[in-house]
Design a protein around this motif. Structure first.
Motif, PDB file in Angstrom:
ATOM      1  N   UNK A 220      -1.624  12.905   8.764  1.00  0.00           N
ATOM      2  CA  UNK A 220      -1.055  12.249   7.581  1.00  0.00           C
ATOM      3  C   UNK A 220      -0.706  10.805   7.916  1.00  0.00           C
ATOM      4  N   UNK A 221      -1.086   9.861   7.033  1.00  0.00           N
ATOM      5  CA  UNK A 221      -0.697   8.473   7.250  1.00  0.00           C
ATOM      6  C   UNK A 221      -1.850   7.499   7.014  1.00  0.00           C
ATOM      7  N   UNK A 222      -1.744   6.275   7.487  1.00  0.00           N
ATOM      8  CA  UNK A 222      -0.649   5.765   8.323  1.00  0.00           C
ATOM      9  C   UNK A 222       0.574   5.287   7.545  1.00  0.00           C
ATOM     10  N   UNK A 223       0.424   5.112   6.218  1.00  0.00           N
ATOM     11  CA  UNK A 223       1.521   4.579   5.416  1.00  0.00           C
ATOM     12  C   UNK A 223       1.580   5.309   4.085  1.00  0.00           C
ATOM     13  N   UNK A 224       2.693   5.127   3.386  1.00  0.00           N
ATOM     14  CA  UNK A 224       2.819   5.562   1.996  1.00  0.00           C
ATOM     15  C   UNK A 224       2.824   4.311   1.142  1.00  0.00           C
ATOM     16  N   UNK A 225       1.992   4.284   0.123  1.00  0.00           N
ATOM     17  CA  UNK A 225       1.852   3.078  -0.682  1.00  0.00           C
ATOM     18  C   UNK A 225       2.204   3.366  -2.133  1.00  0.00           C
TER      19      UNK A 225
ATOM     20  N   UNK B  73       3.510  -1.807  -2.533  1.00  0.00           N
ATOM     21  CA  UNK B  73       4.366  -1.848  -1.352  1.00  0.00           C
ATOM     22  C   UNK B  73       3.910  -0.774  -0.386  1.00  0.00           C
ATOM     23  N   UNK B  74       3.841  -1.135   0.882  1.00  0.00           N
ATOM     24  CA  UNK B  74       3.354  -0.227   1.925  1.00  0.00           C
ATOM     25  C   UNK B  74       4.513   0.125   2.856  1.00  0.00           C
TER      26      UNK B  74
ATOM     27  N   UNK C 160      10.216   1.397   7.254  1.00  0.00           N
ATOM     28  CA  UNK C 160      10.093  -0.040   7.072  1.00  0.00           C
ATOM     29  C   UNK C 160       9.003  -0.373   6.074  1.00  0.00           C
ATOM     30  N   UNK C 161       9.001  -1.619   5.638  1.00  0.00           N
ATOM     31  CA  UNK C 161       7.950  -2.132   4.754  1.00  0.00           C
ATOM     32  C   UNK C 161       6.963  -2.906   5.616  1.00  0.00           C
ATOM     33  N   UNK C 162       5.706  -2.510   5.535  1.00  0.00           N
ATOM     34  CA  UNK C 162       4.674  -3.147   6.348  1.00  0.00           C
ATOM     35  C   UNK C 162       4.033  -4.284   5.565  1.00  0.00           C
ATOM     36  N   UNK C 163       4.094  -5.482   6.123  1.00  0.00           N
ATOM     37  CA  UNK C 163       3.480  -6.670   5.533  1.00  0.00           C
ATOM     38  C   UNK C 163       2.594  -7.313   6.588  1.00  0.00           C
ATOM     39  N   UNK C 164       1.286  -7.071   6.464  1.00  0.00           N
ATOM     40  CA  UNK C 164       0.372  -7.551   7.502  1.00  0.00           C
ATOM     41  C   UNK C 164       0.607  -6.793   8.785  1.00  0.00           C
ATOM     42  N   UNK C 165       0.965  -7.505   9.859  1.00  0.00           N
ATOM     43  CA  UNK C 165       1.266  -6.840  11.134  1.00  0.00           C
ATOM     44  C   UNK C 165       2.758  -6.904  11.452  1.00  0.00           C
ATOM     45  N   UNK C 166       3.575  -7.108  10.409  1.00  0.00           N
ATOM     46  CA  UNK C 166       5.025  -7.192  10.586  1.00  0.00           C
ATOM     47  C   UNK C 166       5.698  -6.098   9.763  1.00  0.00           C
ATOM     48  N   UNK C 167       6.696  -5.443  10.366  1.00  0.00           N
ATOM     49  CA  UNK C 167       7.469  -4.408   9.683  1.00  0.00           C
ATOM     50  C   UNK C 167       8.869  -4.942   9.392  1.00  0.00           C
TER      51      UNK C 167
END
Length: 298
Positions: A206-211, A46-47, A60-67
């Motif tokens: 720092x980033x771009x996401x936490x996975x 999960x990103x 938010x949860x990033x899925x492709x180009x959708x949050x």
């Protein structure tokens, strides 16, 4: 009289043992498939991102180009709101606001040069005010003359950790992100401590996401300077791995949710100059991209 060793003498069909064995094999196969499915569920990737939109800050949860927007704190069981946003319509922020920023030095053999590996992790501190997001500028102080990039995997602590064992340490890690431990080498050599050299404003991209759900012990880490790969190594080559780092730090300092740990940089580094673009990419996490700037000397 009939031969007592003849299969028919026992009254049991000769094929029965074969079918029992076949049934056992089938049952074992089912159990293995179920176990694999459970393992995959436990390792679901999960990103998470933190962003600004319409004057508010959210996770938010990033899925492709959708949050998919979340309500609440990332580390306190946030819930989906049902709202969806395009990634291109928001401004990504640093994925966490850490209370403590801890870092490990000299943690890849390729970064040691002629030095021998240490017997325990070498630690130092950066400041929360050094943290910036992907897309933000690394602003070199006007008197900085020898500032290097250091691409790193960064751990995000998910729950309070005090004196935890190495065996349990990974359960305290919420996820990982990418970081750049920006370092002014002249100040490292000249100063009493690495306060200026490592913790100046903007020295902690720092980033771009936490996975979550990745195998933190074997991820490809790469740094690019103006598109050229200048660092490339897998986290499997860390001298002190994730579990050992977290366990060791927790002996002396209580780790709280949201604290972060830069785990060390591989290979050699070189100085950045104004106008350079530095990208740190951690497998499964994404690309941390920052431009280097420097004000004129007053």
């Amino acid at each position: 009289p009939p031969n007592s060793r003849h299969p028919a003498a026992s009254g049991r069909p000769a094929a029965l043992p074969f079918f029992r064995a076949l049934l056992g094999v089938a049952l074992l196969a089912v159990l293995l498939l179920v176990g694999a499915s459970i393992g995959q569920a436990q390792m679901a990737v999960t990103k998470y991102v933190r962003y600004a939109s319409a004057g508010t800050t959210s996770f938010g949860i990033l899925e492709g180009d959708v949050i998919r927007e979340l309500r609440g704190d990332l580390l306190a069981n946030p819930q989906p709101t049902g709202k969806r946003l395009k990634l291109s319509d928001v401004k990504l922020l640093a994925p966490i606001e850490p209370g403590k920023v801890i870092a490990v030095g000299l943690n890849y053999k390729t970064h040691l040069g002629e030095r021998d590996p240490a017997a325990y992790p070498g630690l130092f501190l950066k400041l929360p005010t050094s943290i910036i997001a992907t897309g933000a500028d690394i602003v070199l102080p006007s008197d900085a003359k020898n500032t290097h990039y250091e691409g790193e995997m960064v751990l995000v602590i998910g729950k309070r950790a005090h004196n935890v064992s190495k065996a349990d340490a990974k359960s305290y890690v919420f996820g990982v992100t990418a970081g750049n431990d920006v370092s002014e080498r002249d100040w490292q050599r000249a100063d009493l401590q690495w306060f200026r050299a490592k913790a100046s404003d903007t020295f902690g991209p720092l980033g771009p996401s936490i996975v979550t759900g990745l195998n933190y012990d074997d991820l490809l880490l790469q740094t690019r300077l103006n598109g050229e790969v200048v660092q490339s190594q897998r986290t499997a080559d860390l001298i002190f791995g994730v579990a050992e780092i977290v366990s060791y730090i927790s002996r002396y300092v209580t780790l709280n949710p949201g604290d972060i740990i830069y785990t060390g940089t591989p290979g050699t580094t070189k100085a950045m100059k104004p106008g350079d673009i530095v990208e740190v990419e951690l497998e499964g996490v994404g690309v941390l991209r920052n431009k280097v700037t420097q004000p004129m000397t007053p």
